[in-house]
Scaffold this motif. Structure first.
Motif, mmCIF file in Angstrom:
data_model
loop_
_atom_site.group_PDB
_atom_site.id
_atom_site.type_symbol
_atom_site.label_atom_id
_atom_site.label_comp_id
_atom_site.label_asym_id
_atom_site.label_seq_id
_atom_site.Cartn_x
_atom_site.Cartn_y
_atom_site.Cartn_z
ATOM 1 N N ASN A 1 14.782 22.486 -36.308
ATOM 2 C CA ASN A 1 15.806 23.480 -35.987
ATOM 3 C C ASN A 1 15.331 24.454 -34.918
ATOM 4 O O ASN A 1 16.103 24.834 -34.030
ATOM 5 C CB ASN A 1 16.215 24.237 -37.243
ATOM 6 N N PHE B 1 22.294 26.837 -41.078
ATOM 7 C CA PHE B 1 20.940 26.323 -41.297
ATOM 8 C C PHE B 1 20.169 27.148 -42.325
ATOM 9 O O PHE B 1 19.528 26.569 -43.210
ATOM 10 C CB PHE B 1 20.146 26.248 -39.995
ATOM 11 N N TRP C 1 21.180 31.223 -31.037
ATOM 12 C CA TRP C 1 21.297 30.322 -32.184
ATOM 13 C C TRP C 1 22.710 29.795 -32.348
ATOM 14 O O TRP C 1 22.906 28.698 -32.867
ATOM 15 C CB TRP C 1 20.854 31.039 -33.462
ATOM 16 N N TYR D 1 18.637 25.559 -45.574
ATOM 17 C CA TYR D 1 17.189 25.598 -45.786
ATOM 18 C C TYR D 1 16.832 26.139 -47.163
ATOM 19 O O TYR D 1 15.732 25.891 -47.671
ATOM 20 C CB TYR D 1 16.529 26.447 -44.696
ATOM 21 N N ARG E 1 14.852 15.305 -33.010
ATOM 22 C CA ARG E 1 14.641 15.847 -34.348
ATOM 23 C C ARG E 1 14.295 14.747 -35.339
ATOM 24 O O ARG E 1 13.340 14.856 -36.126
ATOM 25 C CB ARG E 1 15.891 16.592 -34.817
#
Length: 511
Positions: A211, A135, A290, A139, A220
């Motif tokens: 996220n 991620f 995570w 990003y 989401r």
């Protein structure tokens, strides 16, 4: 060891020693990328700093650093490896930069820098670490200043929303493209009022929230779609409120009201509203891990010695600039400034336009303008711009290049009629003064076109393959005047001038 992580029963912190060499190699390659392409890096940062649409990009590097920091406990349990398939991502970035530099598309070059930096992480740290950082790596795409293409359609959407709201409150109004006329005055939904910066910033913010706060993909998607719709609707409401205040009070009061509610404070309120609505549906707890390091058991197939991976990555980064240096030798010089052609049935006239107009072609080698009149009193302007070659800051098409020069207070209004190989535009100046313009572009031996993407493609092939890089823009335009509409005058002038390709070739010295 046969994989990118420690065996599950021995899962523990790898320590600095397992990371030091790989991080050092990553630092060297990243520094090479940032140094070699420093002009594009500086250009990207300049856009972040100077363009309010992309002001939120200034925060993205810090957010990425925070996202990585959040994953450090799990990362310490992974062992980095040099991985050959990561070079494919770097090659994609290098090729994207080559295409962007050849075509003069800053977006491609900016995206390429991100791709090369991402590829260096995958190549020099390996698949297990890349999956753990998936991620944050993704990003990084939000650092690319992209989205200006949304301005024009969002201007139209905002104008239509204003009309809906004005109808609800009973204010009579007339819509012409992005211009709204009421009893109070004449309003333009300017680029800054389109809401593009809110939509772009909300996309970056919404993805981050998706996220951090959600685990369910359904939630989401619903949150992101809802947040974007809220940003568009809220901007339309803001623009309507400005017009309504003008209707109830005065233009001066409305301007003051708009200055108060416009900007990041307004956007912050919209973000608070979006978060307040979504809060009860958050399904990811703050303490949730995570990722699970035990699941990232990467195979060693494709593993390389670190020095080989670093050398290959550096070679890929160096290849595109060297290629362009070699192809630039094919550039041919221009002749003298192009001559205004004699046109049967038309004569050059010193008459001045109602509002000054001059196309903008920064960096052009030559720009000549002429005004023609025929016996029927129709008046047409002809502009010819020529370049010996295009480069950053001197391009046929691009922001603030062409028919509309924002410094002259001209604004794009809507498309206008044009031949199949031309581009028609209606532009408006204070007054209002309306002008129609038809643009033609030619790069080297390529065909005449009115398509900006086609110009970029022709330029790209000319630079990549070492072809003739000379380029020309030809613009025929006319004002809308009482009893003298612009489109018939432009059409007649184009008919009398003959083949635009011949005029472009003569201007470039091709024939």
């Amino acid at each position: 060891m046969t994989d990118g992580t420690l065996p599950l029963p021995q899962m523990r912190s790898v320590g600095v020693e397992g990371w030091r060499g790989h991080l050092a190699a990553l630092g060297v390659v990243a520094l090479l990328i940032l140094t070699l392409f420093h002009r594009d890096v500086a250009g990207m940062v300049s856009i972040w700093w100077n363009a309010s649409t992309f002001g939120h990009c200034l925060f993205i590097p810090f957010l990425i650093a925070w996202l990585v920091q959040q994953r450090l406990p799990g990362l310490r349990q992974l062992r980095p490896v040099a991985w050959a398939p990561g070079l494919l991502w770097m090659a994609l970035g290098a090729f994207a930069w080559l295409l962007g530099a050849a075509a003069g598309v800053a977006l491609f070059r900016h995206a390429a820098i991100i791709l090369m930096l991402q590829g260096s992480v995958v190549t020099l740290l390996g698949p297990a670490v890349a999956r753990a950082l998936l991620f944050p790596l993704f990003y990084a795409f939000f650092m690319i200043p992209v989205g200006e293409e949304l301005v024009a359609p969002l201007q139209l959407i905002t104008a239509r929303l204003c009309m809906v709201f004005l109808g609800i409150v009973g204010v009579p109004a007339h819509l012409d493209g992005i211009f709204i006329t009421t009893q109070t005055g004449y309003f333009r939904v300017a680029e800054a009022c389109s809401g593009a910066k809110f939509v772009i910033a909300m996309t970056a913010y919404g993805v981050l929230v998706c996220n951090v706060c959600f685990s369910s993909w359904v939630r989401r998607i619903l949150f992101l779609v809802g947040a974007l719709l809220l940003a568009v609707l809220a901007n339309g409401l803001r623009a309507f409120a400005t017009i309504w205040v003008a209707h109830l009070t005065s233009i001066e009061t409305a301007v003051g009201f708009d200055h108060v509610i416009y900007g990041w404070v307004f956007f912050a309120i919209i973000m608070v509203v979006a978060m307040a609505v979504a809060w009860p549906f958050f399904d990811r707890r703050p303490g949730d891990p995570w990722f699970d390091p035990a699941k990232f058991r990467a195979t060693t197939r494709g593993r390389l010695p670190l020095i080989v991976a670093g050398g290959a990555a550096s070679a890929l980064v160096l290849t595109p600039p060297v290629w362009l240096i070699v192809s630039a030798a094919a550039s041919k010089p221009l002749p003298a400034a192009p001559l205004l052609p004699p046109v049967k049935g038309w004569v050059l006239t010193p008459a001045q336009p109602t509002y000054p107009w001059r196309p903008r072609f920064d960096g052009a080698d030559y720009l000549v303008l002429g005004r023609y009149r025929n016996p029927a009193g129709e008046v047409v302007d002809l502009a010819i711009a020529t370049f010996d070659r295009q480069d950053e800051g001197r391009e046929l098409v691009g922001f603030a290049q062409g028919v509309v020069d924002p410094d002259q207070r001209w604004s794009w209004s809507s498309p206008a009629p044009a031949p199949a190989n031309g581009r028609g535009e209606q532009i408006t100046a204070p007054g209002p003064v309306v002008r129609h313009a038809v643009s033609f572009y030619k790069v080297g031996d390529a065909a005449v076109t009115g398509s900006a993407p086609r110009v970029k493609i022709d330029t790209m092939f000319a630079r990549l393959l070492g072809r003739d890089q000379r380029a020309a823009a030809i613009i025929v335009s006319a004002e809308e005047r009482q009893g003298k509409p612009a489109d018939p005058a432009i059409a007649l002038f184009l008919q009398d001038i003959g083949d635009v390709k011949d005029l472009a070739d003569r201007s470039l010295g091709i024939r």
